[in-house]
Design an enzyme around this catalytic site. Structure first.
Site, PDB file in Angstrom:
ATOM      1  N   ASP A   8      -9.131  34.093  20.601  1.00 33.40           N
ATOM      2  CA  ASP A   8      -9.355  35.279  19.925  1.00 33.40           C
ATOM      3  C   ASP A   8     -10.428  36.292  20.653  1.00 33.40           C
ATOM      4  O   ASP A   8     -11.331  35.868  20.975  1.00 33.40           O
ATOM      5  CB  ASP A   8     -10.044  34.932  18.509  1.00 33.40           C
ATOM      6  CG  ASP A   8      -9.016  34.069  17.726  1.00 33.40           C
ATOM      7  OD1 ASP A   8      -8.065  34.252  17.313  1.00 33.40           O
ATOM      8  OD2 ASP A   8      -9.457  32.660  17.587  1.00 33.40           O
ATOM      9  N   LYS A  54     -14.262  43.745  18.246  1.00 32.91           N
ATOM     10  CA  LYS A  54     -15.234  44.680  18.052  1.00 32.91           C
ATOM     11  C   LYS A  54     -16.632  44.233  18.722  1.00 32.91           C
ATOM     12  O   LYS A  54     -16.891  43.130  18.813  1.00 32.91           O
ATOM     13  CB  LYS A  54     -15.870  44.639  16.518  1.00 32.91           C
ATOM     14  CG  LYS A  54     -14.565  45.393  15.741  1.00 32.91           C
ATOM     15  CD  LYS A  54     -14.806  45.535  14.434  1.00 32.91           C
ATOM     16  CE  LYS A  54     -13.649  46.297  13.799  1.00 32.91           C
ATOM     17  NZ  LYS A  54     -13.575  45.976  12.111  1.00 32.91           N
TER      18      LYS A  54
HETATM   19  C1  LIG Z   1      -4.957  33.531  19.284  1.00 32.81           C
HETATM   20  S1  LIG Z   1      -4.832  32.106  18.899  1.00 32.81           S
HETATM   21  C2  LIG Z   1      -4.071  31.369  20.507  1.00 32.81           C
HETATM   22  C3  LIG Z   1      -3.077  30.271  20.243  1.00 32.81           C
HETATM   23  C4  LIG Z   1      -2.464  29.681  21.325  1.00 32.81           C
HETATM   24  N1  LIG Z   1      -3.298  29.304  22.399  1.00 32.81           N
HETATM   25  C5  LIG Z   1      -1.438  30.641  22.186  1.00 32.81           C
HETATM   26  O1  LIG Z   1      -1.642  30.928  23.210  1.00 32.81           O
HETATM   27  O2  LIG Z   1      -0.447  30.922  21.460  1.00 32.81           O
HETATM   28  C6  LIG Z   1      -6.423  31.237  18.884  1.00 32.81           C
HETATM   29  C7  LIG Z   1      -6.384  29.911  18.428  1.00 32.81           C
HETATM   30  O3  LIG Z   1      -7.653  29.421  18.622  1.00 32.81           O
HETATM   31  C8  LIG Z   1      -8.437  28.636  17.399  1.00 32.81           C
HETATM   32  N2  LIG Z   1      -9.738  28.557  17.810  1.00 32.81           N
HETATM   33  C9  LIG Z   1     -10.330  29.374  17.965  1.00 32.81           C
HETATM   34  N3  LIG Z   1     -11.889  28.511  18.089  1.00 32.81           N
HETATM   35  C10 LIG Z   1     -11.565  27.482  17.908  1.00 32.81           C
HETATM   36  C11 LIG Z   1     -12.549  26.508  18.120  1.00 32.81           C
HETATM   37  N4  LIG Z   1     -13.545  26.692  18.186  1.00 32.81           N
HETATM   38  N5  LIG Z   1     -11.974  25.163  17.851  1.00 32.81           N
HETATM   39  C12 LIG Z   1     -10.677  25.005  17.469  1.00 32.81           C
HETATM   40  N6  LIG Z   1      -9.693  26.058  17.475  1.00 32.81           N
HETATM   41  C13 LIG Z   1     -10.283  27.275  17.626  1.00 32.81           C
HETATM   42  C14 LIG Z   1      -7.919  29.638  16.419  1.00 32.81           C
HETATM   43  O4  LIG Z   1      -7.537  28.808  15.089  1.00 32.81           O
HETATM   44  C15 LIG Z   1      -6.348  30.109  16.881  1.00 32.81           C
HETATM   45  O5  LIG Z   1      -5.528  29.438  16.092  1.00 32.81           O
END
Ligand SMILES: C[S@@+](CC[C@H](N)C(=O)[O-])C[C@H]1O[C@@H](n2cnc3c(N)ncnc32)[C@H](O)[C@@H]1O
Length: 228
Positions: A133, A137
């Site tokens: 993510d 912002k």
């Molecule tokens: C924008 S998505 C990208 C998903 C995948 N890597 C892709 O390329 O399609 C980011 C994912 O990271 C997960 N995420 C973010 N921070 C995390 C954390 N600290 N521990 C586990 N999952 C996390 C979120 O739940 C989300 O599903």
């Protein structure tokens, strides 16, 4: 899901409820016992996977496309995925089961806590972070997963020469991480390309999040660095 630490720590995600399909719900109920780990002490990967193959960690795997792709194309490797979003976990479990993949394990929790508590030093051959993510912002930048503190957390977990592969379609985030890595003399840029951004390697597929970026005309940026 129970978080490991209650101490105030800025998390890189907001836990969304998210709708589960029946298939995902069934996959979670049926397959979690086989694929999911709930560690309470440092992980012994030889025991977990039943072999001594190298381990690649995929942080925030979303729907698991990158894990399935790597598990299929690199059967000589063990894949560990960490994700908090349950529908995504369900999707990955369904695909792992359908494709009869046994070199995958997952942990549903905050990757930062899990790495800190349960991943032994020198135990990973690669850490993959794909399309984390971007927290666009400015006031949310503190939520970005990859910052100096995070690099300091994962570096000891990689074995010597181990790879950090970060990909994003948000150029300011790519530049921020590239700058950080360039300032850290204990990381080495991909010796083959020697350029800031590498071409997408064979182990990373184009994922849903990347396709969404492409529809917005975003380029993708792959950063591949190695632990010295
Ligand atoms: C924008 S998505 C990208 C998903 C995948 N890597 C892709 O390329 O399609 C980011 C994912 O990271 C997960 N995420 C973010 N921070 C995390 C954390 N600290 N521990 C586990 N999952 C996390 C979120 O739940 C989300 O599903």
């Amino acid at each position: 899901m129970k978080f490991l630490s209650d101490r105030a720590h800025i998390r890189s995600f907001v836990l969304r409820k998210g709708k589960m399909t029946t298939g995902q719900r069934q996959a979670v109920d049926k397959l979690m016992p086989h694929y999911a780990l709930t560690p309470d002490s440092p992980l012994d990967f030889s025991q977990v996977f039943g072999n001594d193959n190298p381990v690649w960690l995929d942080i925030g795997f979303g729907n698991g496309e990158s894990i399935i792709h790597a598990a299929q194309n690199h059967p000589e490797v063990n894949l560990l995925g960490i994700e908090v979003h349950l529908p995504g976990v369900g999707r990955l479990l369904m695909a792992a089961d359908e494709n009869n993949l046994h070199n995958i394990r997952i942990i549903r929790n905050d990757a930062v806590d899990i790495i800190r508590e349960f991943i032994p030093d020198d135990s990973l051959q690669a850490v993959h972070i794909y399309f984390p993510d971007p927290w666009h912002k400015k006031r949310h930048h503190k939520r970005r997963l990859v910052q100096q503190e995070f690099l300091d957390l994962i570096r000891p977990k990689l074995n010597s020469g181990g790879r950090l592969h970060f990909a994003t379609d948000w150029q300011p985030y790519a530049e921020e991480v590239a700058l950080l890595l360039e300032q850290n003399t204990d990381w080495l840029i991909n010796s083959q390309t020697q350029s800031r951004y590498a071409p997408r390697p064979d182990w990373r597929p184009v994922t849903k999040f990347e396709r969404r970026g492409q529809r917005l005309n975003h380029a993708s940026f792959d950063l591949i660095w190695h632990k010295q």
